[in-house]
Design an enzyme around this catalytic site. Structure first.
Site, mmCIF file in Angstrom:
data_model
loop_
_atom_site.group_PDB
_atom_site.id
_atom_site.type_symbol
_atom_site.label_atom_id
_atom_site.label_comp_id
_atom_site.label_asym_id
_atom_site.label_seq_id
_atom_site.Cartn_x
_atom_site.Cartn_y
_atom_site.Cartn_z
ATOM 1 C CG PHE A 1 75.141 -95.571 -23.914
ATOM 2 C CD1 PHE A 1 75.152 -95.135 -25.053
ATOM 3 C CD2 PHE A 1 75.396 -95.182 -22.768
ATOM 4 C CE1 PHE A 1 75.496 -93.463 -25.146
ATOM 5 C CE2 PHE A 1 76.025 -94.272 -22.481
ATOM 6 C CZ PHE A 1 75.533 -92.729 -23.196
ATOM 7 C CG ASP B 1 80.347 -99.431 -19.682
ATOM 8 O OD1 ASP B 1 79.979 -99.314 -18.534
ATOM 9 O OD2 ASP B 1 80.156 -99.117 -20.899
ATOM 10 C CE LYS C 1 73.992 -93.849 -16.563
ATOM 11 N NZ LYS C 1 75.059 -94.392 -17.332
#
Ligand SMILES: *Cc1c(COP(=O)(O)O)cnc(C)c1O
Length: 419
Positions: free
Chosen positions: A149, A235, A265
């Site tokens: 993702f 990532d 995040k």
């Protein structure tokens, strides 16, 4: 997040929400997220309250975002001060906080001379940037992994394995191929022609249910990409910024350094900040002046948020806390010996409780009703990603409640094919 919700369901007033808000949400917002579980009104520390005044222990932290919990005084004062001094200036200008945050990130990433930072506003934008860096190598192919993702904008979406996310938006940027995560032979074969620009990987696949890549596979990724002149792009949008008890998850493996790393995040502690770090001189100039940009990225307010988060993590020695609290939580959950608990995956305070039956969504709902915010990234995993300031005692309240929550869903038979 992926469920289809009929218009009737979406508009049904949510039990427990303040009169009107759930309905107004359904009327005023696009139906992308389905029905919100609660309307939240405020937060403090590791707790949030809904509009009814019910308190919840926040074990999700806005999906690994609220590093310091809610309304942390250090973040609040740094951002208030910065907003009262200089909030936004465009990238025609630079600011001290922006430069300081870039330097700090390079230091924490142990990046060699010639490394550099690009600031964005989200994880998907950070990955778009990395995608553009990869394109600039001139090589046509890009590899991503099964269950990956990387975000919802077109480039990041092209790197995201889930067919249901991608298919409605094709054609997506081309040249991306998916490899089975963990399969070293497939990786070696795919890299062999020497025409692969980059491999994208998450050290722990968070959205896929908190599934760590095997350290051996990560080492092979590094070795093989180096051998073939391919960029290794990690990532760390979910796993970075102390979440796993290391500044970045890949640092758990000695000597492993990516060519590019993306962050977001937890970096801003709740304020939207993304970052791309390029390691070493070879990547440094792939994006030339004028080839990429952003209006908001790296503005003084965002940078002040990042600096306050990092400063507090250091001052409160939170990385060591994350390692010990995470290890204890894992042991305690496994120690429950509950028949529905098969395993606990992940590391630090990014944990996935693997259930023996596809009842995770029901269990997350039961947890919410009992005052705990967790989530179910898939049908058989409960994800915990609490604020890094959470105490062992606070975590223990969840561990104590967990058997009861699981017993309750085990007796309610899961609807067939429920997703
Ligand atoms: C959340 C996430 C993204 C996307 O970040 P957004 O800020 O939602 O765009 C990308 N990659 C990973 C690994 C993520 O967990």
């Amino acid at each position: 997040m992926s469920e289809q919700i009929s218009p009737q369901d979406r508009r049904a007033p949510e039990q427990g929400a303040a009169p009107g808000y759930a309905e107004r949400y359904g009327t005023a917002l696009l139906p992308v997220f389905g029905t919100p579980q609660k309307i939240l009104a405020r937060g403090e520390g590791v707790h949030v309250w809904d509009t009814e005044g019910t308190r919840y222990l926040d074990l999700l932290a806005g999906i690994a975002v609220n590093t310091l919990g809610h309304a942390h005084p250090a973040l609040l004062s740094a951002m208030t001060k910065q907003m009262g001094t200089l909030g936004h200036i465009s990238n025609f200008f630079a600011s001290a906080p922006q430069i300081e945050l870039a330097e700090k990130l390079l230091e924490l990433a142990q990046a060699p001379a010639g490394s550099g930072v690009f600031f964005a506003n989200s994880g998907t934008e950070a990955n778009e940037t990395a995608f553009k860096i990869a394109r600039r190598t001139g090589r046509p192919r890009i590899l991503a992994l099964s269950s990956s993702f990387h975000g919802r904008t077109m480039g990041a979406l092209a790197l995201t394995s889930k067919e249901a996310y991608r298919a409605p938006f094709e054609p997506l940027p081309g040249g991306v191929e998916f490899l089975p995560a963990g399969d070293e032979q497939a990786l070696a074969a795919a890299l062999a022609p020497g025409d692969v620009a980059a491999v994208f990987a998450e050290p722990i696949q968070g959205e896929a249910g908190v599934r760590p890549l095997d350290p051996e596979y990560l080492r092979a990724l590094r070795r093989l990409t180096r051998e073939h002149g391919t960029l290794l792009i990690l990532d760390e949008v979910q796993t970075g910024m102390g979440r796993t008890g290391h500044w970045f998850a890949h640092q758990a493996i000695d000597g492993l350094q990516p060519d590019v790393m993306t962050l977001a995040k937890g970096l801003g502690g709740g304020f939207p900040v993304g970052a791309v770090i390029s390691f070493g001189t070879e990547v440094h100039d792939l994006l030339q002046p004028g080839q990429h940009g952003t209006t908001f990225g790296g503005n003084p307010l965002a940078a002040a948020a990042g600096l306050a988060v990092i400063g507090t993590l250091v001052e409160e020695d939170l990385l060591a806390h994350v390692r010990s609290a995470g290890a204890r939580l894992r042991n305690d959950v496994l120690g429950l010996g509950h028949p529905l608990i098969e395993d606990v995956r992940g590391s630090g305070l990014l944990l996935g409780i693997a259930l023996a039956a596809p009842v995770a969504k029901q269990a997350a709902a039961a947890a919410l009703a009992a005052g705990f915010i967790v989530n179910a990234p898939d049908d058989s995993t409960l994800r915990l990603a609490p604020p890094l300031i959470i105490t062992d005692q606070e975590l223990a309240t969840f561990t104590a409640a967990l058997p009861g929550l699981l017993d309750a869903v085990a007796t309610v038979s899961a609807p067939e094919g429920e997703n």
